[in-house]
Design a protein around this motif. Sequence first.
Motif, PDB file in Angstrom:
ATOM      1  N   LEU A 153     -17.738  17.033 -17.906  1.00 18.04           N
ATOM      2  CA  LEU A 153     -17.634  17.208 -16.459  1.00 18.04           C
ATOM      3  C   LEU A 153     -18.692  18.186 -15.939  1.00 18.04           C
ATOM      4  CD1 LEU A 153     -13.774  17.330 -15.886  1.00 18.04           C
ATOM      5  CD2 LEU A 153     -15.341  15.507 -15.219  1.00 18.04           C
ATOM      6  N   GLU A 154     -18.991  19.208 -16.712  1.00 18.29           N
ATOM      7  CA  GLU A 154     -20.012  20.173 -16.306  1.00 18.29           C
ATOM      8  C   GLU A 154     -21.374  19.515 -16.204  1.00 18.29           C
ATOM      9  OE1 GLU A 154     -17.995  24.286 -18.087  1.00 18.29           O
ATOM     10  OE2 GLU A 154     -19.451  23.146 -19.284  1.00 18.29           O
ATOM     11  N   VAL A 155     -21.667  18.580 -17.114  1.00 19.89           N
ATOM     12  CA  VAL A 155     -22.930  17.840 -17.035  1.00 19.89           C
ATOM     13  C   VAL A 155     -22.952  16.976 -15.779  1.00 19.89           C
ATOM     14  CG1 VAL A 155     -24.355  16.069 -18.126  1.00 19.89           C
ATOM     15  CG2 VAL A 155     -23.296  17.842 -19.519  1.00 19.89           C
ATOM     16  N   CYS A 156     -21.832  16.300 -15.502  1.00 19.67           N
ATOM     17  CA  CYS A 156     -21.763  15.454 -14.305  1.00 19.67           C
ATOM     18  C   CYS A 156     -21.897  16.296 -13.035  1.00 19.67           C
ATOM     19  CB  CYS A 156     -20.458  14.672 -14.294  1.00 19.67           C
ATOM     20  SG  CYS A 156     -20.361  13.387 -15.571  1.00 19.67           S
ATOM     21  N   HIS A 157     -21.290  17.477 -13.036  1.00 17.44           N
ATOM     22  CA  HIS A 157     -21.405  18.363 -11.877  1.00 17.44           C
ATOM     23  C   HIS A 157     -22.845  18.839 -11.708  1.00 17.44           C
ATOM     24  CE1 HIS A 157     -21.098  22.436  -9.930  1.00 17.44           C
ATOM     25  NE2 HIS A 157     -20.440  21.690  -9.067  1.00 17.44           N
TER      26      HIS A 157
END
Length: 358
Positions: A153-157
């Motif tokens: 999720l951090e990569v997507c954010h």
Amino acid sequence: MKSNAIKGRGAQSAQVPQRFGLAERQVDGDWRDAMEALDGPPIKLRTSVTEEHPKTILSFNQSPDIPFDRSVNAYRGCEHGCVYCFARPTHAYHDLSPGLDFETKLFAKPGAADLLRETLSRPKYRPRPIAMGTNTDPYQPIENRYRITRELLEVCHETRHPVTITTKSDRVLRDLDLLAEMATHRLVAVAISVTSLDPDLSRKLEPRAAAPAKRMAALQALSSAGVPTHCSISPVIPAITDEFMEAIVQQAAVAGVNSCGWIPLRLPHEVAPLFREWLDVHFPERASKVMSIVRSIRNGRDNDPQFFSRMKPSGIWADLLRARFRLACRRSHLKKGEFELDCSQFRRPEIGGQLRLI
């Protein structure tokens, strides 16, 4: 009468399927009885996790029956132990049982976030929503330890890449800070599956998933934080869970969800005999009735594998379930909707501390 159920697990056996030519595992009854007489009852099943390092992390599909074309799975196997899980047969490809092995012998991909970042950095990559929770629950218990879903999720954010999440766990709330921030940019939507409202039934069907009340509370918390939410009544099992359909819709509406939907029970490959075995243990008095209805909505078979029809049951029972769901949604002012996530904000990630020049 003493129950023969394996406590804390959904599947009731660890048979390996024969469709791949693998050796069948059998336990001789006399040998088992003799060992139990000497050593006592079998040791309680424990969950093991093997770390694996695949070369790719995104899976692409061209199926006409599902609303996404790519997905990411941080884990293989799922400790939730949902007996009806359509993903169970994937364990058979690795000489493991779709039954007990699927929920006790798990695999984690600790390098998933780096792989995803590398994939998104490729010049030819074009963004479309990534689905999480398609083949294994991203918030199953081992996420507490590995936090791979959080890293993804951090990569997507970071890259402003849209993502959808499907789960049966209120563990999703541990990432509420990130999800709420992504929601402000129309980058995320969360679906929580609610099968019934009976905690005792849930413990039999989904022994290590969150209790129904916790899932409803998670939907409300996500909705209150501005995260687009969907309640999935999945799967609907005739004569077992369908009685809860209207109440689930009503509670989902009170929780403030944006939409609601239902998915009928599917029994592909080894899931069918596993489910039959589960019925014989927990609901022997109605097992034949349940399977009769299942076959009636699947064109006379345990499962319909055909594109276009596999997700759309047919027949009188299917029509009745559709009518009940439609009426329940009308009464609760809910609709079945799709979330419009924004792909236009995507920005390629930095690799090795600098941006790519091409």
